[in-house]
Design a protein around this motif. Structure first.
Motif: not given
Length: 162
Positions: A129-157
């Motif tokens: 899930p994190v790998g798929r969400a990261m592909m193609g992103r650049k420095v400064g981009d933020s993205f949210v990953v759904n980890l299942g069971n209703g949990k989400q994590v927000k990352y910034r490159v």
């Protein structure tokens, strides 16, 4: 066993790690074969559990060797990273976990490469899930990953390196 003919993209380091793993498995196979032969010579009863365990162990190692050989045969080394500021296979990425406030460094690799132990930077699969969400992103981009069971994590490159 029929294998897909799909190409597997690996980093140079990942290819070398897979080769070392193959060599280790081949040594394990030689040892398992020796043990199986000893078991067969000393076993008075064909129902001996030690003999069955040795056979299963040898079959498992043979299957792993076949899998590694297939992966290496289909491998192509990642040379061109496209834009160096964009996340593609082989990138070492520093991420800020905006949910916990912690930073982490990971390398984005193919599924077979992610499964092999070793290396200085933790590897994550492009299929995770994190790998798929990261592909193609650049420095400064933020993205949210759904980890299942209703949990989400927000990352910034934070950084992208090759």
């Amino acid at each position: 066993m029929v294998h897909a003919t799909r190409q597997v993209r690996l980093t140079r380091e990942g290819y070398a790690r897979l080769e070392r793993t193959l060599e280790q498995e081949q040594r394990r196979l030689a040892e398992a074969t020796r043990i199986l032969q000893e078991q067969m010579e000393t076993s008075a009863d064909n129902e001996d559990t030690g003999l069955e365990d040795a056979k299963r162990e040898k079959m498992g190692i043979e299957a792993r060797i076949e899998e590694l050989e297939d992966t290496l045969a289909r491998a192509s080394i990642i040379e061109d990273h496209g834009q160096d500021d964009q996340i593609t296979l082989g990138a070492v990425v520093a991420l800020a976990n905006e949910t916990t406030g912690k930073d982490m460094r990971v390398q984005v690799v193919s599924v077979p490469e992610a499964a092999v132990l070793g290396g200085s930077v933790p590897r994550i699969s492009e299929d995770s899930p994190v790998g798929r969400a990261m592909m193609g992103r650049k420095v400064g981009d933020s993205f949210v990953v759904n980890l299942g069971n209703g949990k989400q994590v927000k990352y910034r490159v934070k950084t992208v390196e090759y």
